[in-house]
Design a protein around this motif. Sequence first.
Motif, PDB file in Angstrom:
ATOM      1  N   SER A 120       8.666   8.598 -74.666  1.00 24.74           N
ATOM      2  CA  SER A 120       8.697   7.984 -75.826  1.00 24.74           C
ATOM      3  C   SER A 120       8.897   9.290 -76.914  1.00 24.74           C
ATOM      4  O   SER A 120       9.639   8.771 -78.002  1.00 24.74           O
ATOM      5  CB  SER A 120       6.927   8.104 -75.813  1.00 24.74           C
ATOM      6  N   ARG A 121       8.690  10.443 -76.657  1.00 24.99           N
ATOM      7  CA  ARG A 121       9.031  11.476 -77.932  1.00 24.99           C
ATOM      8  C   ARG A 121      10.447  11.461 -77.859  1.00 24.99           C
ATOM      9  O   ARG A 121      11.051  11.571 -78.887  1.00 24.99           O
ATOM     10  CB  ARG A 121       8.518  12.832 -77.236  1.00 24.99           C
ATOM     11  N   TYR A 122      11.223  11.404 -76.855  1.00 21.43           N
ATOM     12  CA  TYR A 122      12.651  11.456 -76.686  1.00 21.43           C
ATOM     13  C   TYR A 122      13.248  10.224 -77.512  1.00 21.43           C
ATOM     14  O   TYR A 122      14.266  10.403 -78.432  1.00 21.43           O
ATOM     15  CB  TYR A 122      13.291  11.133 -75.373  1.00 21.43           C
ATOM     16  N   TYR A 123      12.605   9.005 -77.459  1.00 27.30           N
ATOM     17  CA  TYR A 123      13.420   7.876 -77.963  1.00 27.30           C
ATOM     18  C   TYR A 123      13.074   7.746 -79.331  1.00 27.30           C
ATOM     19  O   TYR A 123      13.589   7.383 -80.558  1.00 27.30           O
ATOM     20  CB  TYR A 123      12.822   6.396 -77.358  1.00 27.30           C
ATOM     21  N   GLU A 124      11.936   8.567 -80.058  1.00 31.02           N
ATOM     22  CA  GLU A 124      11.313   8.420 -81.264  1.00 31.02           C
ATOM     23  C   GLU A 124      12.392   9.480 -81.997  1.00 31.02           C
ATOM     24  O   GLU A 124      12.789   9.133 -83.014  1.00 31.02           O
ATOM     25  CB  GLU A 124       9.742   9.228 -81.282  1.00 31.02           C
ATOM     26  N   GLU A 125      12.720  10.596 -81.444  1.00 28.89           N
ATOM     27  CA  GLU A 125      13.457  11.532 -81.957  1.00 28.89           C
ATOM     28  C   GLU A 125      14.846  10.913 -81.939  1.00 28.89           C
ATOM     29  O   GLU A 125      15.694  11.159 -83.042  1.00 28.89           O
ATOM     30  CB  GLU A 125      13.565  12.642 -81.162  1.00 28.89           C
ATOM     31  N   LEU A 126      15.288  10.232 -80.995  1.00 33.12           N
ATOM     32  CA  LEU A 126      16.588   9.537 -80.952  1.00 33.12           C
ATOM     33  C   LEU A 126      16.794   8.598 -82.140  1.00 33.12           C
ATOM     34  O   LEU A 126      17.717   8.384 -82.963  1.00 33.12           O
ATOM     35  CB  LEU A 126      17.016   8.721 -79.597  1.00 33.12           C
ATOM     36  N   ASP A 127      15.778   7.586 -82.349  1.00 35.88           N
ATOM     37  CA  ASP A 127      15.827   6.895 -83.555  1.00 35.88           C
ATOM     38  C   ASP A 127      15.978   7.329 -84.698  1.00 35.88           C
ATOM     39  O   ASP A 127      16.424   6.972 -85.701  1.00 35.88           O
ATOM     40  CB  ASP A 127      14.463   5.969 -83.406  1.00 35.88           C
ATOM     41  N   ARG A 128      15.330   8.569 -84.892  1.00 33.50           N
ATOM     42  CA  ARG A 128      15.146   9.337 -86.129  1.00 33.50           C
ATOM     43  C   ARG A 128      16.643   9.808 -86.522  1.00 33.50           C
ATOM     44  O   ARG A 128      17.002   9.861 -87.826  1.00 33.50           O
ATOM     45  CB  ARG A 128      14.178  10.421 -86.059  1.00 33.50           C
ATOM     46  N   LEU A 129      17.118  10.521 -85.631  1.00 32.96           N
ATOM     47  CA  LEU A 129      18.436  10.927 -85.535  1.00 32.96           C
ATOM     48  C   LEU A 129      19.577  10.100 -85.857  1.00 32.96           C
ATOM     49  O   LEU A 129      20.558  10.043 -86.471  1.00 32.96           O
ATOM     50  CB  LEU A 129      19.062  11.698 -84.429  1.00 32.96           C
ATOM     51  N   GLN A 130      19.503   8.878 -85.315  1.00 26.64           N
ATOM     52  CA  GLN A 130      20.265   7.525 -85.318  1.00 26.64           C
ATOM     53  C   GLN A 130      20.190   7.191 -86.778  1.00 26.64           C
ATOM     54  O   GLN A 130      21.171   6.935 -87.368  1.00 26.64           O
ATOM     55  CB  GLN A 130      19.819   6.558 -84.466  1.00 26.64           C
ATOM     56  N   SER A 131      18.952   7.031 -87.393  1.00 24.82           N
ATOM     57  CA  SER A 131      18.660   6.335 -88.644  1.00 24.82           C
ATOM     58  C   SER A 131      19.323   7.403 -89.588  1.00 24.82           C
ATOM     59  O   SER A 131      19.947   7.165 -90.678  1.00 24.82           O
ATOM     60  CB  SER A 131      17.296   6.365 -88.845  1.00 24.82           C
ATOM     61  N   ALA A 132      19.069   8.696 -89.475  1.00 25.14           N
ATOM     62  CA  ALA A 132      19.534   9.845 -90.068  1.00 25.14           C
ATOM     63  C   ALA A 132      21.308  10.040 -90.248  1.00 25.14           C
ATOM     64  O   ALA A 132      21.692   9.959 -91.211  1.00 25.14           O
ATOM     65  CB  ALA A 132      19.264  11.223 -89.944  1.00 25.14           C
ATOM     66  N   TYR A 133      21.860   9.582 -89.285  1.00 25.43           N
ATOM     67  CA  TYR A 133      23.278   9.611 -89.297  1.00 25.43           C
ATOM     68  C   TYR A 133      23.910   8.679 -89.783  1.00 25.43           C
ATOM     69  O   TYR A 133      24.900   8.379 -90.628  1.00 25.43           O
ATOM     70  CB  TYR A 133      23.773   9.589 -87.492  1.00 25.43           C
ATOM     71  N   ASP A 134      22.992   7.112 -89.487  1.00 23.90           N
ATOM     72  CA  ASP A 134      23.672   6.106 -90.043  1.00 23.90           C
ATOM     73  C   ASP A 134      23.516   6.076 -91.708  1.00 23.90           C
ATOM     74  O   ASP A 134      24.434   5.811 -92.444  1.00 23.90           O
ATOM     75  CB  ASP A 134      22.958   4.659 -89.639  1.00 23.90           C
TER      76      ASP A 134
END
Length: 264
Positions: free
Chosen positions: A160-174
């Motif tokens: 869950s922590r992995y996917y939360e961080e992944l979503d955050r980084l994806q949003s930041a990149y977009d």
Amino acid sequence: MAVTPYEEKKYVQSDAVTQAQQALTAQQANKPGQYQSQFQSGLDSLLGKIQNREKFQYDVNADALYSQVAQNYLRQGQQAMMDTVGKAAALTGGYGNSYAQTAGQQAYDQYMLGLTELVPQYQRMAYDQYQAEGDDLLEQYNLLLQQEESAYGRYQDELSRYYEELDRLQSAYDSERELDYNRFADDRDFDYSKYMDELNHQYQTDRDAVEDDQWLRELQYQQERDKVEDAQWQKEYEESIRQFNQNYNLKMQELQASLAAAAA
């Protein structure tokens, strides 16, 4: 002055976008692997033992504890029989008789009866032991299952922590890429608009110059006509018109060539 031909810019992402992309890629590479249970083999083994346990069956002859007690009862019964026979024989002057034998057998049977009456007790003891062994297996299974559930819960938390961080980084990149591209698009559109303004201004300047030259020639023609009305004037006038048209066409060809080169 000629307008510099327009060259459309190509988008090149900024360092901030590159850094956001690298952070996202690094996070994608750190995805936890498939869950590997450390307890599943033990759980399967215990579950197999629980499910495959034979039903309780009691064989008094196979009960080691009962066998020990039975041996004691046999010895005690035999001893009681011998003592009873001896006492009965003493009462009859030391000679054996049916009474002594009967009394001795009764003493022996009494012990055997007592031994027989112990069978239900040892059967219950064996059943209690059977139940205790089953409960012990079940307790071991539950303890191991708790460890398995705890380990799996930690894995799920990590995932869950992995996917939360992944979503955050994806949003930041977009967001960073969209902002960066919008800035580029604004600059590109501004440059193109500026180019078109310069091109239109150059075109209008050239057109005005041609119109001014035409007006001047027409004015000169009118003045010449007012002064000269003979055949020579007519000849000169026609020649003037021919030269004017030639120059005008040349100007228009140069203007059209300039516009075509600018649009290429």
